[in-house]
Design a protein around this motif. Structure first.
Motif, PDB file in Angstrom:
ATOM      1  N   ASN A  95       0.683  -1.182  -0.134  1.00 34.22           N
ATOM      2  CA  ASN A  95       0.019   0.103   0.033  1.00 34.22           C
ATOM      3  C   ASN A  95       0.691   1.241  -0.029  1.00 34.22           C
ATOM      4  OD1 ASN A  95      -2.989  -0.197   0.088  1.00 34.22           O
ATOM      5  ND2 ASN A  95      -2.634  -1.586   1.969  1.00 34.22           N
ATOM      6  N   LEU A  96       1.747   1.430   0.926  1.00 35.83           N
ATOM      7  CA  LEU A  96       2.561   2.391   1.123  1.00 35.83           C
ATOM      8  C   LEU A  96       3.618   2.799  -0.125  1.00 35.83           C
ATOM      9  CD1 LEU A  96       3.632   2.354   4.805  1.00 35.83           C
ATOM     10  CD2 LEU A  96       1.922   3.929   3.626  1.00 35.83           C
ATOM     11  N   ALA A  97       4.097   1.543  -0.580  1.00 37.12           N
ATOM     12  CA  ALA A  97       4.923   1.642  -1.636  1.00 37.12           C
ATOM     13  C   ALA A  97       4.096   2.368  -3.037  1.00 37.12           C
ATOM     14  CB  ALA A  97       5.476   0.244  -2.293  1.00 37.12           C
ATOM     15  N   PHE A  98       2.893   1.960  -3.337  1.00 35.76           N
ATOM     16  CA  PHE A  98       2.243   2.371  -4.237  1.00 35.76           C
ATOM     17  C   PHE A  98       1.842   3.834  -4.123  1.00 35.76           C
ATOM     18  CE2 PHE A  98      -2.459   3.787  -5.295  1.00 35.76           C
ATOM     19  CZ  PHE A  98      -2.253   3.825  -6.674  1.00 35.76           C
ATOM     20  N   GLY A 113      11.495   6.984   3.401  1.00 40.55           N
ATOM     21  CA  GLY A 113      11.248   5.657   2.897  1.00 40.55           C
ATOM     22  C   GLY A 113      10.350   4.702   3.781  1.00 40.55           C
ATOM     23  N   ILE A 114       9.683   3.875   3.240  1.00 40.14           N
ATOM     24  CA  ILE A 114       8.614   3.052   3.915  1.00 40.14           C
ATOM     25  C   ILE A 114       8.951   2.399   5.223  1.00 40.14           C
ATOM     26  CG2 ILE A 114       7.169   1.032   3.303  1.00 40.14           C
ATOM     27  CD1 ILE A 114       7.692   1.650   0.215  1.00 40.14           C
ATOM     28  N   GLU A 115      10.015   1.751   5.437  1.00 36.93           N
ATOM     29  CA  GLU A 115      10.301   1.292   6.988  1.00 36.93           C
ATOM     30  C   GLU A 115      10.415   2.579   7.701  1.00 36.93           C
ATOM     31  OE1 GLU A 115      10.649  -1.629   7.771  1.00 36.93           O
ATOM     32  OE2 GLU A 115       9.805  -2.219   5.971  1.00 36.93           O
ATOM     33  N   GLU A 119       8.187   2.943  10.991  1.00 35.91           N
ATOM     34  CA  GLU A 119       8.779   3.064  12.441  1.00 35.91           C
ATOM     35  C   GLU A 119       8.427   4.517  13.042  1.00 35.91           C
ATOM     36  OE1 GLU A 119      13.272   2.966  13.156  1.00 35.91           O
ATOM     37  OE2 GLU A 119      12.494   1.198  11.949  1.00 35.91           O
ATOM     38  N   ALA A 120       8.072   5.434  12.276  1.00 31.71           N
ATOM     39  CA  ALA A 120       7.688   6.856  12.788  1.00 31.71           C
ATOM     40  C   ALA A 120       6.491   6.832  13.339  1.00 31.71           C
ATOM     41  CB  ALA A 120       7.734   7.816  11.847  1.00 31.71           C
ATOM     42  N   LYS A 146       1.239   7.241   5.379  1.00 31.68           N
ATOM     43  CA  LYS A 146       1.139   7.476   4.092  1.00 31.68           C
ATOM     44  C   LYS A 146       1.499   9.159   3.913  1.00 31.68           C
ATOM     45  CE  LYS A 146      -2.991   7.826   2.256  1.00 31.68           C
ATOM     46  NZ  LYS A 146      -4.071   7.675   3.024  1.00 31.68           N
ATOM     47  N   LEU A 147       1.147   9.897   5.057  1.00 31.09           N
ATOM     48  CA  LEU A 147       1.590  11.257   4.881  1.00 31.09           C
ATOM     49  C   LEU A 147       3.074  11.478   4.690  1.00 31.09           C
ATOM     50  CD1 LEU A 147      -0.599  12.670   7.739  1.00 31.09           C
ATOM     51  CD2 LEU A 147      -1.438  12.941   5.424  1.00 31.09           C
ATOM     52  N   LEU A 148       3.601  10.582   5.357  1.00 29.09           N
ATOM     53  CA  LEU A 148       5.167  10.813   5.423  1.00 29.09           C
ATOM     54  C   LEU A 148       5.760  10.303   4.194  1.00 29.09           C
ATOM     55  CD1 LEU A 148       5.823   9.658   8.800  1.00 29.09           C
ATOM     56  CD2 LEU A 148       5.554  11.965   8.213  1.00 29.09           C
TER      57      LEU A 148
END
Lengths: 214, 219
Positions: A95-98, A113-115, A119-120, A146-148
């Motif tokens: 989802n996030l990568a998309f 990055g997604i990781e 983590e955030a 997703k905002l990040l």
């Protein structure tokens, strides 16, 4: 040049009903406004108008200092609505990568990055699970990630902290503060205190004038 | 844009995606025809291309209503509407992914079903080719219908009713090209070219109409 979000004499209606009229405010980089008011007073409508998802009846929303190729202010906005905009069947990472690749980054910034984003929001280690397996609070946190991942200077947040526990509230306040410190703008509709220094725009309900309190 | 294509493909093969439902429906429709018509092999081979086309047309209408509705229900559509990328391009890519997931399997399954209808090799090949050229048009027309009905909770039937009249030319030229391949005097190439033209025409008009409908349907 830092951007400024200028809202002038904004009115909107849904169907035949006037929801609000003549709302004006100016937000410079690093400023936030919290939209409060009883249920049905037009908080969500205001955010959807700002996001360009609803037509304005009158008034304008414009950005000063935005790159020339931006056609509408919505292109520099993140919108976190009631729904999380994540697919239950896909894993959190997918989802996030998309969204990271589909949305891309606005000028003058880049997403993490997604990781790092997972983590955030304090959920490292479960990003391999399908989104549908997560609890409501975890889903909301992932929607915040997703905002990040894709950078947008303006965040439009509709009840961002619904379904969140107290620690997530604080975590989210931290993320918002970071975003503001980096020159972002936040417009949030909420009932709970957001935990960041912000102006308050109180919506008083049916066809009434929004007044700005500092 | 490639990420959107891959995501939609992934979604269609995951649980509840419905990529195979179209093929199963196609199989069911074509498989019951010989039972209804009777074991007259000449008759079956004569109506074969038409039955395959009707089956494929109905099967490709099956999942169309979810094309934008699923995106709207989880809020993804809001974000897609807000991007700098023109909405027309987003719609076109979604159509391509939808066709790859649901239309292409129909084309691939059609030779097997052609055997059910006692069709000759040439007729099977011609029908497969016309389906390959013609089914994208159905998806592209359907995108406009799906966008119009995006806010209706049970818009599936409405989408079919909106789309079918526009898909009639596709059906006519698809079937006539398939027949032209086996019946000698009729030329094969002109109807195929018209079919191709229809597909290209709707590749422009369909996404444009769908994007307009999605913009005005937001609430």
């Amino acid at each position: 040049m830092p951007i400024r979000l200028v809202v002038e004499g904004l009115s909107a209606q849904r169907g035949e009903d006037l929801i609000f009229h003549d709302i004006s405010f100016v937000l410079s980089a690093g400023q936030a406004v919290v939209v409060t008011g009883p249920n049905g007073s037009g908080k969500s409508t205001l955010l959807r108008v700002l996001a360009g998802l609803l037509e304005t009846l009158s008034g304008t929303v414009r950005l000063e200092g935005a790159p020339a190729e931006i056609g509408h202010p919505r292109e520099l906005c993140h919108y976190l609505g009631h729904r999380n905009a994540m697919k239950r069947e896909l894993t959190v990472t997918e989802n996030l990568a998309f969204w990271k690749s589909f949305m891309g980054d606005s000028a003058n910034g880049h997403g993490v990055g997604i990781e790092a984003a997972v983590e955030a929001v304090g959920l490292a280690g479960i990003s391999h699970l399908p989104f549908g397996y997560l609890s409501a609070g975890q889903q909301r946190r992932m929607a915040m990630a997703k905002l990040l991942v894709a950078y947008r200077p303006i965040w439009l947040l509709d009840e961002p902290t619904a379904a969140l526990d107290a620690s997530a509230d604080r975590l989210f306040a931290g993320l918002t503060t970071q975003h503001l410190a980096a020159g972002g703008i936040v417009v949030a509709a909420t009932h709970q205190p957001l935990g960041v220094e912000a102006m308050e725009l109180r919506m008083t309900g049916f066809a009434s004038v929004g007044e700005e309190l500092i | 844009m490639i990420s959107l294509f891959l995501r939609d493909l992934k979604l269609s093969v995951r649980a509840g995606g419905g990529a195979l439902i179209g093929v199963l429906f196609f199989l069911t429709v074509v498989a019951v025809v010989p039972f209804a018509v009777g074991p007259d092999l000449n008759l079956l081979s004569r109506i074969g291309p038409a039955i395959l086309w009707i089956g494929a047309l109905l099967a490709s209408l099956l999942g169309l209503d979810r094309l934008f509705q699923a995106e709207r229900e989880d809020g993804s559509l809001d974000l897609m509407l807000m991007q700098e990328t023109p909405l027309v391009v987003t719609v076109l890519v979604k159509c391509l992914a939808h066709w790859t997931a649901t239309g292409l399997p129909l084309v691939i399954a059609s030779p097997v079903l052609g055997l059910f209808m006692n069709m000759s090799e040439i007729a099977i090949g011609a029908t497969m080719l016309t389906l390959l050229v013609g089914t994208p048009a159905v998806t592209l027309i359907g995108a406009a219908g799906a966008a119009v009905a995006v806010t209706l909770p049970r818009g599936g039937l409405l989408v079919s009713i909106l789309v079918l009249p526009l898909a009639i030319p596709v059906l006519i030229f698809g079937v006539s090209a398939s027949y032209a391949a086996v019946e000698d005097p009729a030329p094969f190439l002109p109807p195929l070219m018209i079919l191709l033209a229809i597909t290209l025409f709707f590749a422009v008009i369909g996404p444009l109409a769908a994007a307009l409908a999605l913009r005005s349907a937001s609430d």
